[in-house]
Structure formats: C-alpha cells, structure tokens
Design a protein around this motif. Sequence first.
Motif, short mmCIF file in Angstrom:
data_model
loop_
_atom_site.label_atom_id
_atom_site.label_comp_id
_atom_site.label_asym_id
_atom_site.label_seq_id
_atom_site.Cartn_x
_atom_site.Cartn_y
_atom_site.Cartn_z
N ALA A 40 0.78 -1.20 0.06
CA ALA A 40 0.03 -0.07 -0.01
C ALA A 40 0.82 1.38 0.03
CB ALA A 40 -0.92 -0.13 1.32
N VAL A 41 2.00 1.29 0.73
CA VAL A 41 2.90 2.41 0.73
C VAL A 41 3.43 2.64 -0.65
CG1 VAL A 41 5.15 3.11 1.40
CG2 VAL A 41 3.58 1.93 3.07
N ALA A 52 -6.31 4.15 5.00
CA ALA A 52 -7.28 2.97 4.76
C ALA A 52 -6.74 1.65 4.67
CB ALA A 52 -8.28 3.56 3.75
N ALA A 53 -5.91 1.78 3.53
CA ALA A 53 -5.20 0.23 3.41
C ALA A 53 -4.58 -0.25 4.59
CB ALA A 53 -4.22 0.43 2.34
N ILE A 54 -3.95 0.66 5.43
CA ILE A 54 -3.14 0.05 6.64
C ILE A 54 -4.45 -0.20 7.74
CG2 ILE A 54 -2.29 1.03 8.92
CD1 ILE A 54 -0.61 2.84 6.91
N HIS A 55 -5.29 0.24 7.82
CA HIS A 55 -6.66 -0.15 8.80
C HIS A 55 -7.11 -1.16 8.36
CE1 HIS A 55 -11.02 0.94 10.05
NE2 HIS A 55 -10.49 -0.06 10.80
N TYR A 68 -7.83 4.86 14.66
CA TYR A 68 -7.65 6.17 14.56
C TYR A 68 -5.92 6.43 14.40
CZ TYR A 68 -11.90 6.31 17.38
OH TYR A 68 -13.28 6.14 17.81
N ILE A 69 -5.72 7.34 13.48
CA ILE A 69 -4.40 7.68 13.21
C ILE A 69 -3.93 9.27 13.85
CG2 ILE A 69 -2.47 8.32 11.55
CD1 ILE A 69 -3.47 5.82 10.02
N ALA A 70 -3.01 9.46 14.67
CA ALA A 70 -2.93 10.54 15.23
C ALA A 70 -1.59 10.90 14.91
CB ALA A 70 -3.26 10.46 16.82
N ILE A 71 -1.27 12.16 14.74
CA ILE A 71 0.10 12.81 14.47
C ILE A 71 0.46 14.10 15.51
CG2 ILE A 71 1.65 13.94 12.75
CD1 ILE A 71 -0.09 12.52 10.66
N TYR A 83 -7.11 10.52 10.15
CA TYR A 83 -7.64 9.27 9.75
C TYR A 83 -8.65 8.94 10.78
CZ TYR A 83 -9.29 5.02 7.60
OH TYR A 83 -9.86 3.79 7.42
N PHE A 84 -9.84 8.58 10.83
CA PHE A 84 -10.35 7.79 11.89
C PHE A 84 -11.42 7.18 11.30
CE2 PHE A 84 -12.20 12.07 12.10
CZ PHE A 84 -13.80 11.68 12.26
#
Length: 102
Positions: A40-41, A52-55, A68-71, A83-84
């Motif tokens: 996906a990367v 979305a692909a990681i999820h 959730y992805i938090a930065i 992303y959530f």
Amino acid sequence: MNEKSTHEALHQKINELEQENHRLRYTEKINYMLFEISRAVKLNLNLKELYAAIHKALDRLIDLPNFYIAIYNQENNSIRFPYFVDQVDDKDAYVEEFIENK
C-alpha cells in the motif's frame, strides 16, 4: 516405558505441535499484513488511501471497528487526526486537531 507414560508423552507432543502450528499461522498472518501495508505504501497515491489500506490490513489480524491515526506536532504541541473510523460516531463528533493552551 509403560503404556500410560507413552500415552501422556504423545499427548504432550501433540499439544506442543498444536501450539507451534498456531504460532506459525499467526506469524504468517503478521507477515501477510506487513506485506499488504508495504504494498500500500508503494501503490497508494495519497495518504487517505494509505491510511485506509493500513486499517484494512490490521483489521484482518485483529478486529478494528474503531481505528484512529494521530500525528503529534512537537513544535506547537498539537495532535492532528488525519484518519479515523468509528462504528458509532461520525466525523462531526471529533475534533480534527487539538492544540494545548499554555
């Protein structure tokens, strides 16, 4: 060796083999998940598709109805959520960026 000890040794060996089989299957799933994320990367054109692909890849390994992805930005002490996915709440229920007041 008597028959009882042979029977017990056989059961013990079966249990060890079942545990090893389970470990190998789990390792195979992890390797496949890492392969999917790596692919996906390389393939996705934007971060939203990548997230979305990681999820999706992680969800195959463990149940992730909420993800959730938090930065964290150290310069302004803020957290951004690019992303959530939530099974109950929609995007309007969350703050996209949180900045600590000093």
